[in-house]
Design an enzyme around this catalytic site. Structure first.
Site, PDB file in Angstrom:
ATOM      1  N   HIS A 189       0.830  -1.205   0.000  1.00 16.43           N
ATOM      2  CA  HIS A 189       0.000   0.000   0.000  1.00 16.43           C
ATOM      3  C   HIS A 189       0.865   1.255   0.000  1.00 16.43           C
ATOM      4  O   HIS A 189       2.071   1.194   0.248  1.00 16.43           O
ATOM      5  CB  HIS A 189      -0.969   0.015   1.182  1.00 16.43           C
ATOM      6  CG  HIS A 189      -0.318   0.076   2.527  1.00 16.43           C
ATOM      7  ND1 HIS A 189       0.276  -1.009   3.122  1.00 16.43           N
ATOM      8  CD2 HIS A 189      -0.159   1.101   3.393  1.00 16.43           C
ATOM      9  CE1 HIS A 189       0.752  -0.658   4.308  1.00 16.43           C
ATOM     10  NE2 HIS A 189       0.517   0.621   4.491  1.00 16.43           N
ATOM     11  N   HIS A 217       0.894   5.341   1.433  1.00 20.87           N
ATOM     12  CA  HIS A 217       0.344   6.420   2.251  1.00 20.87           C
ATOM     13  C   HIS A 217       0.927   7.729   1.746  1.00 20.87           C
ATOM     14  O   HIS A 217       2.139   7.820   1.513  1.00 20.87           O
ATOM     15  CB  HIS A 217       0.808   6.302   3.710  1.00 20.87           C
ATOM     16  CG  HIS A 217       0.047   5.343   4.536  1.00 20.87           C
ATOM     17  ND1 HIS A 217      -1.102   5.686   5.201  1.00 20.87           N
ATOM     18  CD2 HIS A 217       0.266   4.047   4.835  1.00 20.87           C
ATOM     19  CE1 HIS A 217      -1.538   4.645   5.874  1.00 20.87           C
ATOM     20  NE2 HIS A 217      -0.717   3.622   5.660  1.00 20.87           N
ATOM     21  N   TYR A 234       2.599   9.108  11.967  1.00 24.54           N
ATOM     22  CA  TYR A 234       2.163   7.750  11.641  1.00 24.54           C
ATOM     23  C   TYR A 234       2.706   7.322  10.281  1.00 24.54           C
ATOM     24  O   TYR A 234       3.255   6.240  10.134  1.00 24.54           O
ATOM     25  CB  TYR A 234       0.636   7.683  11.655  1.00 24.54           C
ATOM     26  CG  TYR A 234       0.090   6.414  11.041  1.00 24.54           C
ATOM     27  CD1 TYR A 234       0.157   5.207  11.727  1.00 24.54           C
ATOM     28  CD2 TYR A 234      -0.477   6.414   9.781  1.00 24.54           C
ATOM     29  CE1 TYR A 234      -0.330   4.042  11.176  1.00 24.54           C
ATOM     30  CE2 TYR A 234      -0.970   5.257   9.218  1.00 24.54           C
ATOM     31  CZ  TYR A 234      -0.895   4.079   9.917  1.00 24.54           C
ATOM     32  OH  TYR A 234      -1.369   2.933   9.347  1.00 24.54           O
ATOM     33  N   GLN A 267       5.689   4.492  10.186  1.00 22.71           N
ATOM     34  CA  GLN A 267       4.887   3.290  10.043  1.00 22.71           C
ATOM     35  C   GLN A 267       5.750   2.043   9.934  1.00 22.71           C
ATOM     36  O   GLN A 267       5.415   1.000  10.492  1.00 22.71           O
ATOM     37  CB  GLN A 267       3.984   3.416   8.829  1.00 22.71           C
ATOM     38  CG  GLN A 267       3.121   2.202   8.625  1.00 22.71           C
ATOM     39  CD  GLN A 267       2.324   2.285   7.362  1.00 22.71           C
ATOM     40  OE1 GLN A 267       2.480   3.191   6.581  1.00 22.71           O
ATOM     41  NE2 GLN A 267       1.471   1.313   7.149  1.00 22.71           N
TER      42      GLN A 267
END
Length: 151
Positions: free
Chosen positions: A61, A63, A126, A130
């Site tokens: 993924h 971000h 975050y 991460q």
């Protein structure tokens, strides 16, 4: 007022936290592919007049915390980013096209988006840290990929 951006007729602060995944959430965004995706997101964002505040490309993924000017919709931004990167990846890595499950679509059809407001610093931390959290979860025996991230 330093957090605000200006254009000829507008002062704005339109920051978004966006998350999206490859088709079937395959862990394909590693190594050269991951580096290429990171570089392309930065280049395309600059080309669109958007400013990347944080970016983290993980195996399955992506971000991003991005400031998008009001003249560009989030869906236009995402369509451009996902579309142009998919085309480039299929050209650069023809082996991806040979897999029967891609079907000319590299990315899953949707994405998660949230406006960034009061919790902006928390979200940036975050995104930035991460990877460390994932390693900690793996050491503790928890499967991070099974957590419900709302996407």
């Amino acid at each position: 007022m330093s957090k605000y951006k200006k254009q000829s007729h507008v002062v704005y602060k339109c920051d978004y936290h966006i998350v999206w995944v490859p088709k079937y959430r395959f862990r394909i965004l590693n190594g050269d592919i991951g580096k290429s995706v990171d570089e392309d997101i930065r280049k395309l964002s600059e080309w669109l007049g958007c400013e990347i505040e944080e970016l983290n490309v993980r195996g399955d993924h992506v971000h991003v915390v991005v400031s998008i000017p009001p003249k560009i919709s989030v869906s236009t931004y995402m369509g451009t980013i996902k579309g142009k990167i998919a085309i480039k990846l299929f050209r650069s890595y023809p082996v991806l096209k040979k897999k029967p499950y891609w079907g000319n679509h590299f990315w899953a059809s949707g994405y998660f988006v949230n406006t960034v407001g009061i919790d902006e610093d928390m979200i940036k931390r975050y995104v930035k840290y991460q990877e460390e959290e994932e390693r900690k979860e793996e050491r503790d025996g928890k499967d991070f990929t099974q957590m419900n991230l709302g996407i």
